[in-house]
Design a protein around this motif. Structure first.
Motif: not given
Length: 166
Positions: A118-142
């Motif tokens: 996504s190119t906007g702040g919506t959850s459609v096409g964005g990666i969503t999550g909920s914080g844990t207080g620790l670093a969380q890994s998110n994969t972006i595919y190209g």
């Protein structure tokens, strides 16, 4: 015997001095009162996103080329977030050092490369999550699409901006 008397007098004087100090310390405090110290803090929601590199390596213009990048997001515990790219698809173009040649690429949120990042702040096409207080890994595919025959043999680069809303 004289030595014993001197020692006893010294002991007596020491005990008397301690007793005098104890009594005078008590008399210095006439009364006591108590109170409460209230300690407070507020935890605010905050998120950070790391920089990452999506390295495609060598590209044969007749075949599509896939790569992935890991982006770390760290948010305050239970803070909902959406990670998205502030670089729209039409601007996802790597250029050569002298900008005379370019390669188009696309970013996705899934391994099948069907959902465009996504190119906007919506959850459609964005990666969503909920914080844990620790670093969380998110994969972006190209993916660099096949059949970019106009590409010249050189190095290409581009910076895509990432944004996290929370």
């Amino acid at each position: 015997m004289k030595g014993r008397k001197v020692r006893n007098r010294i002991k007596f004087a020491a005990v008397a001095g301690v007793a005098t100090l104890a009594l005078s310390a008590q008399s210095a405090w006439a009364a006591a009162a108590t109170g409460t110290l209230t300690v407070t803090a507020s935890v605010t929601s905050v998120c950070t996103v790391s920089d990452a590199t999506l390295a495609f390596g060598d590209y044969n213009p007749t075949v599509a080329k896939d790569a992935t990048a890991t982006v770390n997001v760290q948010c305050t515990k239970d803070t909902a977030y959406t990670l998205y790219s502030a670089t729209v698809s039409a601007e996802r173009i790597m250029t050569s050092a002298n900008a005379s040649s370019s390669l188009n690429y696309e970013l996705y949120t899934d391994t099948g490369r069907t959902t465009i990042f996504s190119t906007g702040g919506t959850s459609v096409g964005g990666i969503t999550g909920s914080g844990t207080g620790l670093a969380q890994s998110n994969t972006i595919y190209g993916r660099i699409a096949a059949n970019q025959a106009a590409a010249v043999a050189t190095d290409y680069t581009h910076s895509a901006n990432l944004t996290i809303s929370y």
